[in-house]
Design a protein around this motif. Sequence first.
Motif, PDB file in Angstrom:
ATOM      1  N   LEU A 142      39.935  44.506  52.196  1.00  0.00           N
ATOM      2  CA  LEU A 142      39.263  43.890  51.053  1.00  0.00           C
ATOM      3  C   LEU A 142      39.568  44.743  49.831  1.00  0.00           C
ATOM      4  O   LEU A 142      39.100  45.875  49.718  1.00  0.00           O
ATOM      5  N   LYS A 143      40.387  44.205  48.936  1.00  0.00           N
ATOM      6  CA  LYS A 143      40.777  44.927  47.729  1.00  0.00           C
ATOM      7  C   LYS A 143      40.814  43.920  46.582  1.00  0.00           C
ATOM      8  O   LYS A 143      41.750  43.122  46.471  1.00  0.00           O
ATOM      9  N   LEU A 144      39.779  43.941  45.770  1.00  0.00           N
ATOM     10  CA  LEU A 144      39.629  42.939  44.727  1.00  0.00           C
ATOM     11  C   LEU A 144      40.202  43.429  43.392  1.00  0.00           C
ATOM     12  O   LEU A 144      39.860  44.533  42.932  1.00  0.00           O
ATOM     13  N   PRO A 145      41.047  42.635  42.730  1.00  0.00           N
ATOM     14  CA  PRO A 145      41.537  43.002  41.397  1.00  0.00           C
ATOM     15  C   PRO A 145      40.396  43.220  40.412  1.00  0.00           C
ATOM     16  O   PRO A 145      40.441  44.099  39.562  1.00  0.00           O
ATOM     17  N   VAL A 168      36.474  34.569  46.167  1.00  0.00           N
ATOM     18  CA  VAL A 168      37.737  35.317  46.224  1.00  0.00           C
ATOM     19  C   VAL A 168      38.597  35.000  44.996  1.00  0.00           C
ATOM     20  O   VAL A 168      39.165  35.902  44.358  1.00  0.00           O
ATOM     21  N   LYS A 169      38.688  33.726  44.645  1.00  0.00           N
ATOM     22  CA  LYS A 169      39.493  33.329  43.486  1.00  0.00           C
ATOM     23  C   LYS A 169      38.876  33.820  42.177  1.00  0.00           C
ATOM     24  O   LYS A 169      39.602  34.164  41.230  1.00  0.00           O
ATOM     25  N   SER A 174      43.509  36.604  46.744  1.00  0.00           N
ATOM     26  CA  SER A 174      43.864  35.555  47.698  1.00  0.00           C
ATOM     27  C   SER A 174      43.435  36.002  49.087  1.00  0.00           C
ATOM     28  O   SER A 174      43.274  37.199  49.348  1.00  0.00           O
ATOM     29  N   MET A 175      43.260  35.041  49.981  1.00  0.00           N
ATOM     30  CA  MET A 175      42.858  35.341  51.354  1.00  0.00           C
ATOM     31  C   MET A 175      43.851  34.704  52.315  1.00  0.00           C
ATOM     32  O   MET A 175      44.214  33.535  52.161  1.00  0.00           O
ATOM     33  N   TYR A 176      44.303  35.478  53.301  1.00  0.00           N
ATOM     34  CA  TYR A 176      45.237  34.927  54.282  1.00  0.00           C
ATOM     35  C   TYR A 176      45.114  35.687  55.594  1.00  0.00           C
ATOM     36  O   TYR A 176      44.531  36.773  55.667  1.00  0.00           O
ATOM     37  N   ASN A 177      45.654  35.063  56.643  1.00  0.00           N
ATOM     38  CA  ASN A 177      45.627  35.656  57.982  1.00  0.00           C
ATOM     39  C   ASN A 177      46.809  36.592  58.164  1.00  0.00           C
ATOM     40  O   ASN A 177      47.924  36.290  57.726  1.00  0.00           O
ATOM     41  N   VAL A 183      43.034  39.173  55.359  1.00  0.00           N
ATOM     42  CA  VAL A 183      43.234  40.112  54.263  1.00  0.00           C
ATOM     43  C   VAL A 183      42.798  39.424  52.975  1.00  0.00           C
ATOM     44  O   VAL A 183      43.109  38.252  52.755  1.00  0.00           O
ATOM     45  N   ILE A 184      42.062  40.139  52.139  1.00  0.00           N
ATOM     46  CA  ILE A 184      41.667  39.630  50.823  1.00  0.00           C
ATOM     47  C   ILE A 184      42.120  40.649  49.785  1.00  0.00           C
ATOM     48  O   ILE A 184      41.618  41.784  49.748  1.00  0.00           O
ATOM     49  N   ARG A 185      43.078  40.255  48.968  1.00  0.00           N
ATOM     50  CA  ARG A 185      43.604  41.133  47.925  1.00  0.00           C
ATOM     51  C   ARG A 185      44.478  40.305  46.983  1.00  0.00           C
ATOM     52  O   ARG A 185      44.664  39.103  47.188  1.00  0.00           O
TER      53      ARG A 185
END
Length: 266
Positions: A142-145, A168-169, A174-177, A183-185
Amino acid sequence: MTGKLFGRIVKIQVSGDYKAEFTSSELHIEFEVPFDDDEKPNETSVMIYNLSQNSISRIKKGSSLTVQAGYKSDYGVLAQGEISHFFTRREGVDKVTTIKMLEGEDLAKKKTAKPITFKAGTKADVIIKRLASVLGFKLLELKLPKNVIYKKGYTVTGNIENNLIEVVKDCGASMYNRRGGRVIRSIKEGTVEHFRLEDSTGLLQSPEPFDEDGVRGYNVMSLLQHRITVASIIEIESKTANGKYRVKKGKHLCNGDEFRTEMKVI
């Protein structure tokens, strides 16, 4: 590195009420493992030839499936997830069992019975962690801009995943498998694999440029490489592409004589 690309290995592990490992040294196994950078889970397909009837009868929907592949001195995990369905059919003299697996649970149908509320001033990362826990998926990173603060609070109703995607947006992420977890980054970030792809490490041909919807990059094909998956940062050395690139999407293939990884890099 060239000497390591011999002695192909495929291992398919099933775990749950029934635990088993099927290997390419004992059985003929084929697979297709796709990967990309959207939130929808990808479906991996594995075909195992001539399994015993005892093994077939004990494979269950919902059991965990892990696909590993590579070479005798260098192999690793390509995908992990839950078996969504499977079937066995006759193909000439062979009995072929096809197993379908979702890498990451399909969360689109999960709804909350009552609203989940967050008080005024709650930060986005708090909401994301809570919803990840409610949805029950493994959050690998989890790494948010930007960690948005919801000054008026936030209320989750209806489809939980849609609410999570919205938060997330809001944070520019973005979030993906990725290998069995999420992963969210930032979509621009990746995971450095410390791997150079060139002729001696499995590059099969010079990468070909593409331009799709304003996104430019290269189509790349190599011998199967377990280190490469969505968002991998790899170095490429070739006649057409040179430098560091991020893997946007692709697939691992094992089909007869084919044992390769195809990808789009940007």
